[in-house]
Design an enzyme around this catalytic site. Structure first.
Site, PDB file in Angstrom:
ATOM      1  N   LYS A 160       0.513  -4.843   9.006  1.00 37.46           N
ATOM      2  CA  LYS A 160       1.777  -4.417   8.396  1.00 37.46           C
ATOM      3  C   LYS A 160       2.505  -3.555   9.413  1.00 37.46           C
ATOM      4  O   LYS A 160       1.958  -2.549   9.892  1.00 37.46           O
ATOM      5  CB  LYS A 160       1.553  -3.643   7.101  1.00 37.46           C
ATOM      6  CG  LYS A 160       2.848  -3.300   6.360  1.00 37.46           C
ATOM      7  CD  LYS A 160       2.564  -2.683   4.997  1.00 37.46           C
ATOM      8  CE  LYS A 160       3.858  -2.548   4.183  1.00 37.46           C
ATOM      9  NZ  LYS A 160       4.822  -1.598   4.756  1.00 37.46           N
ATOM     10  N   PRO A 169       0.847  -1.195   0.000  1.00 42.65           N
ATOM     11  CA  PRO A 169       0.000   0.000   0.000  1.00 42.65           C
ATOM     12  C   PRO A 169       0.882   1.244   0.000  1.00 42.65           C
ATOM     13  O   PRO A 169       1.791   1.365   0.831  1.00 42.65           O
ATOM     14  CB  PRO A 169      -0.804  -0.126   1.306  1.00 42.65           C
ATOM     15  CG  PRO A 169       0.011  -1.040   2.170  1.00 42.65           C
ATOM     16  CD  PRO A 169       0.761  -1.952   1.264  1.00 42.65           C
ATOM     17  N   ASN A 215       9.141  -6.905   3.609  1.00 44.02           N
ATOM     18  CA  ASN A 215       8.998  -5.679   2.831  1.00 44.02           C
ATOM     19  C   ASN A 215      10.206  -4.787   3.124  1.00 44.02           C
ATOM     20  O   ASN A 215      10.800  -4.854   4.180  1.00 44.02           O
ATOM     21  CB  ASN A 215       7.675  -4.988   3.225  1.00 44.02           C
ATOM     22  CG  ASN A 215       7.493  -3.619   2.614  1.00 44.02           C
ATOM     23  OD1 ASN A 215       7.211  -2.655   3.310  1.00 44.02           O
ATOM     24  ND2 ASN A 215       7.646  -3.512   1.307  1.00 44.02           N
ATOM     25  N   GLY A 216      10.562  -3.968   2.139  1.00 42.91           N
ATOM     26  CA  GLY A 216      11.641  -3.011   2.339  1.00 42.91           C
ATOM     27  C   GLY A 216      12.868  -3.323   1.513  1.00 42.91           C
ATOM     28  O   GLY A 216      13.480  -4.379   1.681  1.00 42.91           O
ATOM     29  N   GLN A 247      -6.257  -1.605   3.264  1.00 46.03           N
ATOM     30  CA  GLN A 247      -5.467  -1.230   4.431  1.00 46.03           C
ATOM     31  C   GLN A 247      -6.170  -0.116   5.189  1.00 46.03           C
ATOM     32  O   GLN A 247      -6.529   0.913   4.609  1.00 46.03           O
ATOM     33  CB  GLN A 247      -4.057  -0.769   4.080  1.00 46.03           C
ATOM     34  CG  GLN A 247      -3.225  -0.550   5.355  1.00 46.03           C
ATOM     35  CD  GLN A 247      -1.830  -0.038   5.114  1.00 46.03           C
ATOM     36  OE1 GLN A 247      -1.649   1.081   4.666  1.00 46.03           O
ATOM     37  NE2 GLN A 247      -0.832  -0.869   5.423  1.00 46.03           N
ATOM     38  N   GLY A 257       7.360  -2.533  -2.935  1.00 42.26           N
ATOM     39  CA  GLY A 257       6.765  -1.207  -2.950  1.00 42.26           C
ATOM     40  C   GLY A 257       7.147  -0.392  -4.167  1.00 42.26           C
ATOM     41  O   GLY A 257       6.644  -0.607  -5.264  1.00 42.26           O
ATOM     42  N   ARG A 258       8.078   0.542  -3.980  1.00 40.43           N
ATOM     43  CA  ARG A 258       8.364   1.530  -5.025  1.00 40.43           C
ATOM     44  C   ARG A 258       8.831   0.912  -6.334  1.00 40.43           C
ATOM     45  O   ARG A 258       8.502   1.416  -7.414  1.00 40.43           O
ATOM     46  CB  ARG A 258       9.411   2.521  -4.507  1.00 40.43           C
ATOM     47  CG  ARG A 258       8.851   3.520  -3.503  1.00 40.43           C
ATOM     48  CD  ARG A 258       9.954   4.275  -2.803  1.00 40.43           C
ATOM     49  NE  ARG A 258      10.692   3.414  -1.879  1.00 40.43           N
ATOM     50  CZ  ARG A 258      11.870   3.715  -1.358  1.00 40.43           C
ATOM     51  NH1 ARG A 258      12.466   4.849  -1.696  1.00 40.43           N
ATOM     52  NH2 ARG A 258      12.451   2.890  -0.515  1.00 40.43           N
ATOM     53  N   CYS A 260       3.373   3.167   8.969  1.00 35.61           N
ATOM     54  CA  CYS A 260       3.559   4.472   8.332  1.00 35.61           C
ATOM     55  C   CYS A 260       4.138   5.472   9.321  1.00 35.61           C
ATOM     56  O   CYS A 260       3.613   5.643  10.428  1.00 35.61           O
ATOM     57  CB  CYS A 260       2.235   4.981   7.782  1.00 35.61           C
ATOM     58  SG  CYS A 260       2.383   6.576   6.935  1.00 35.61           S
TER      59      CYS A 260
END
Length: 341
Positions: A142, A20, A214-215, A73, A237-238, A103
């Site tokens: 998350k 997300p 993630n990351g 989410q 993600g990106r 976040c």
């Protein structure tokens, strides 16, 4: 409303998911990503529970059945409010309800949700239990490995143990600490060091917990490698936003074992044209969709021409699918003759 998935079906989709991302993973972005992968799990942008429950912003739940499987989410910290928001998400047809505990933005902190919840595992557990009791679809979390001066090796196991006790069976762990005091949200995506080893140790400590990492994941090869090391899923993600074809076109074959041909960015563009026509006919604007398509040909001949055509033309009055077709024709014409840009 879309039928709720089997537990196995959602588990399989979690092998590769798209994170997300605020202002990015809206319904148009998700529709595009589904044209590239039939199986990857997609996530909405974070939707706050207060916006749904107190603000009546039900339009934030809009999505197409063709995005499925897709997860909602939520952001929030009030168990009763999150329960109501989760029920609304289930009624809207989402396959999963995810609680944001990662976040790091100031706006999120001021609302007492996001990464700041890493400091309140008991509250997170209470929120999760309320969401689980309120509706039939799976609730996931998350999170980060910790925040600020916390010691991740100490706080992450306790955090996971509490949400497991509340009924959570699946988490997505961003393998960086979040520094809420001193780093911007953008800096929090890059500066804190990655700790994949800690996430892998959590899988050994909690073998029945489905863990997605993630990351810092920038390629499909890297995703495959992390799965091979024993993690249950990978969340990208990106890289999936800026180079969606690199991450998603071969994902169904390499991650999910599909025997169907790999998708192509050219095919995705063609598949988007009817969707674009429908969106424009309903009063939408072309650039609301094409802004998510700029990276489709990243690293390929003609990528610059593609981006230029869409960036310069999609905001003009009357711009429609023919602009996208002209941009695609330039990519096709330049494929053999242009350097990679």
């Amino acid at each position: 409303m879309t039928d709720f998935p089997t537990k196995k079906g959602l588990c399989d989709a979690h092998r590769l998911s798209i994170a997300p991302m605020m202002d990015w993973t809206d319904r148009h972005c998700r529709y595009l990503h589904r044209r590239l992968s039939r199986h990857a799990l997609l996530y909405t942008e974070m939707v706050t529970a207060p916006a749904l429950v107190r603000g009546g912003a039900v339009h934030l739940l809009e999505h197409s059945p063709e995005e499925y499987p897709v997860a909602l989410q939520l952001g929030g910290s009030d168990p009763a409010e999150l329960a109501r928001a989760a029920r609304m998400g289930a009624q809207a047809g989402y396959a999963e309800i995810n609680l944001n505990c990662g976040c790091p933005s100031d706006r999120v902190q001021s609302g007492r949700f996001g990464a700041i919840l890493m400091t309140e595992p008991a509250l997170v557990a209470e929120c999760c239990a309320a969401m689980i009791d309120a509706q039939p679809v799976e609730v996931t979390v998350k999170c980060r490995i910790g925040v600020d001066d916390q010691t991740p090796e100490e706080v992450l196991p306790e955090f996971l143990a509490q949400i497991i006790a509340a009924g959570v069976q699946r988490v997505q762990i961003h393998a960086r600490k979040a520094w809420l005091d001193g780093l911007s949200p953008k800096e929090n995506r890059d500066i804190p060091p990655l700790n994949y080893d800690l996430v892998q140790r959590m899988k050994m400590l909690f073998p029945n917990l489905h863990i997605s990492i993630n990351g810092g994941i920038t390629s499909l090869d890297q995703a495959v490698s992390l799965l091979d090391q024993g993690l249950d899923g990978v969340m990208v993600g990106r890289a999936a936003y800026h180079q969606p074809a690199d991450i998603l076109c071969a994902a169904d074959r390499r991650i999910f074992g599909s025997t169907e041909p790999d998708t192509t960015p050219e095919g995705a563009v063609q598949a988007m044209l009817p969707y674009i026509e429908t969106h424009l006919a309903s009063g939408g604007r072309l650039n609301q969709i094409t802004r998510h398509m700029l990276g489709l040909f990243a690293g390929r001949p003609g990528a610059r021409a593609w981006r230029r055509h869409l960036s310069e033309g999609a905001t003009r009055p009357g711009a429609g699918p023919e602009l996208v077709e002209r941009a695609l024709a330039e990519v096709t014409d330049l494929k053999e003759s242009s350097p990679i840009l």
